[in-house]
Design an enzyme around this catalytic site. Structure first.
Site, PDB file in Angstrom:
ATOM      1  N   GLY A  47      23.960  -6.372  15.581  1.00 30.12           N
ATOM      2  CA  GLY A  47      25.322  -6.001  15.956  1.00 30.12           C
ATOM      3  C   GLY A  47      25.447  -6.177  17.449  1.00 30.12           C
ATOM      4  O   GLY A  47      25.029  -7.188  18.003  1.00 30.12           O
ATOM      5  N   GLU A  48      25.956  -5.166  18.097  1.00 26.08           N
ATOM      6  CA  GLU A  48      26.087  -5.227  19.552  1.00 26.08           C
ATOM      7  C   GLU A  48      25.296  -4.051  20.130  1.00 26.08           C
ATOM      8  O   GLU A  48      25.685  -2.894  19.967  1.00 26.08           O
ATOM      9  CB  GLU A  48      27.579  -5.165  19.915  1.00 26.08           C
ATOM     10  N   SER A  49      24.207  -4.362  20.788  1.00 23.52           N
ATOM     11  CA  SER A  49      23.306  -3.288  21.220  1.00 23.52           C
ATOM     12  C   SER A  49      23.963  -2.347  22.219  1.00 23.52           C
ATOM     13  O   SER A  49      23.688  -1.143  22.219  1.00 23.52           O
ATOM     14  CB  SER A  49      22.021  -3.876  21.806  1.00 23.52           C
ATOM     15  N   CYS A  79      17.439  -8.052  15.634  1.00 22.53           N
ATOM     16  CA  CYS A  79      18.373  -8.565  16.647  1.00 22.53           C
ATOM     17  C   CYS A  79      18.807  -7.465  17.624  1.00 22.53           C
ATOM     18  O   CYS A  79      18.000  -7.030  18.428  1.00 22.53           O
ATOM     19  CB  CYS A  79      19.546  -9.242  15.946  1.00 22.53           C
ATOM     20  N   ARG A 105      18.354 -10.560  26.304  1.00 20.20           N
ATOM     21  CA  ARG A 105      19.566 -10.601  25.465  1.00 20.20           C
ATOM     22  C   ARG A 105      20.248 -11.959  25.540  1.00 20.20           C
ATOM     23  O   ARG A 105      20.161 -12.645  26.541  1.00 20.20           O
ATOM     24  CB  ARG A 105      20.582  -9.547  25.913  1.00 20.20           C
ATOM     25  N   ILE A 132      21.701 -15.114  15.521  1.00 21.61           N
ATOM     26  CA  ILE A 132      23.113 -14.997  15.924  1.00 21.61           C
ATOM     27  C   ILE A 132      23.164 -14.325  17.301  1.00 21.61           C
ATOM     28  O   ILE A 132      22.849 -13.138  17.423  1.00 21.61           O
ATOM     29  CB  ILE A 132      23.920 -14.161  14.903  1.00 21.61           C
ATOM     30  N   ARG A 133      23.542 -15.077  18.291  1.00 20.82           N
ATOM     31  CA  ARG A 133      23.555 -14.563  19.669  1.00 20.82           C
ATOM     32  C   ARG A 133      22.312 -13.686  19.914  1.00 20.82           C
ATOM     33  O   ARG A 133      22.388 -12.567  20.400  1.00 20.82           O
ATOM     34  CB  ARG A 133      24.847 -13.782  19.955  1.00 20.82           C
ATOM     35  N   HIS A 168      17.761 -12.478  11.686  1.00 19.67           N
ATOM     36  CA  HIS A 168      18.379 -11.576  10.703  1.00 19.67           C
ATOM     37  C   HIS A 168      17.860 -11.876   9.301  1.00 19.67           C
ATOM     38  O   HIS A 168      18.522 -12.592   8.547  1.00 19.67           O
ATOM     39  CB  HIS A 168      19.896 -11.805  10.681  1.00 19.67           C
ATOM     40  N   GLU A 170      18.030 -10.130   6.797  1.00 15.67           N
ATOM     41  CA  GLU A 170      18.958  -9.585   5.790  1.00 15.67           C
ATOM     42  C   GLU A 170      20.075 -10.574   5.455  1.00 15.67           C
ATOM     43  O   GLU A 170      20.803 -10.386   4.487  1.00 15.67           O
ATOM     44  CB  GLU A 170      19.528  -8.240   6.273  1.00 15.67           C
TER      45      GLU A 170
HETATM   46  N1  GLN Z   1      23.864 -10.250  21.344  1.00 20.27           N
HETATM   47  C1  GLN Z   1      23.745  -8.983  20.698  1.00 20.27           C
HETATM   48  C2  GLN Z   1      23.301  -7.893  21.661  1.00 20.27           C
HETATM   49  O1  GLN Z   1      22.967  -8.165  22.759  1.00 20.27           O
HETATM   50  C3  GLN Z   1      22.797  -9.065  19.528  1.00 20.27           C
HETATM   51  C4  GLN Z   1      23.345  -9.981  18.488  1.00 20.27           C
HETATM   52  C5  GLN Z   1      22.989  -9.618  17.084  1.00 20.27           C
HETATM   53  O2  GLN Z   1      22.540  -8.508  16.786  1.00 20.27           O
HETATM   54  N2  GLN Z   1      23.274 -10.521  16.172  1.00 20.27           N
HETATM   55  O3  GLN Z   1      23.276  -6.765  21.295  1.00 20.27           O
END
Ligand code: GLN
Length: 185
Positions: A47-49, A79, A105, A132-133, A168, A170
């Site tokens: 997600g977004e940390s 992630c 990151r 993913i990112r 990921h 999952e």
């Molecule tokens: N870029 C996100 C972060 O810095 C991590 C991306 C992800 O969990 N798919 O939190």
């Protein structure tokens, strides 16, 4: 055996689906009272940390979760979850800091933000990996072991009760990383 999945934000549902396929009980942690239920292991999803870090503090989940991990409860961070576990984050935004790794990151740049590959993971053979990112692990400390690398960058590591992947599992069809985690419990 019951696995708690942090469900503040991000890709938490998919972890539940993997655990269903493996026959493991699970529930979601959304607020402080959810931590009163008994559980044997914890998943920190992607997600977004930065958002998760803020919510962990605001919802007063941070101290309990950190203590449980330090006391040896198995934890699996994917992630953003990896970033939450990292003792050091290159931009200075460390969170739980329980794992002896340094995370970088958004490490693959904008163009390569998302990609799919198949690579070897120690003990599991070749497995699908969706990024993913994603972060990567820039450094692994003495206490942690490297489990997978992609193009010379560390993308999975373990330190005792803690497992972290930059990808990921999952989101792919292969349940082997989740099975590996359940075997840690
Ligand atoms: N870029 C996100 C972060 O810095 C991590 C991306 C992800 O969990 N798919 O939190």
């Amino acid at each position: 055996m019951t696995v708690a999945i942090l469900a503040l934000q991000g890709a938490f549902l998919e972890h539940g689906q993997m655990l269903d396929r493996l026959g493991a009980d699970h529930f979601e942690i959304r607020q402080k009272k959810d931590l009163e239920q008994e559980f044997d292991a914890l998943i920190l999803p992607g997600g977004e940390s930065t958002v998760m870090r803020k919510l962990l503090k605001e919802l007063d989940l941070y101290d309990t979760i950190k203590k449980k991990i330090e006391d040896g409860m198995p934890v699996f961070g994917t992630c953003a979850g990896l970033i939450l576990l990292a003792e050091e984050v290159e931009d200075g935004s460390s969170c739980l800091g329980t794992m002896d790794i340094k995370a970088k990151r958004n490490a693959y740049g904008r163009q390569l933000g998302s990609f799919h590959t198949e690579q070897e993971m120690k003990g599991l053979g070749t497995i699908p990996m969706t990024f993913i990112r994603a972060p990567y692990i820039a450094e692994v400390g003495e206490k942690a072991e490297v489990l997978a690398e992609v193009d010379g960058r560390i993308v999975a590591a373990r330190q005792g009760n803690q497992l972290a992947t930059a990808f990921h599992p999952e989101l792919d069809n292969d349940v082997s990383v989740h099975r590996y985690f359940l075997n840690m419990i």
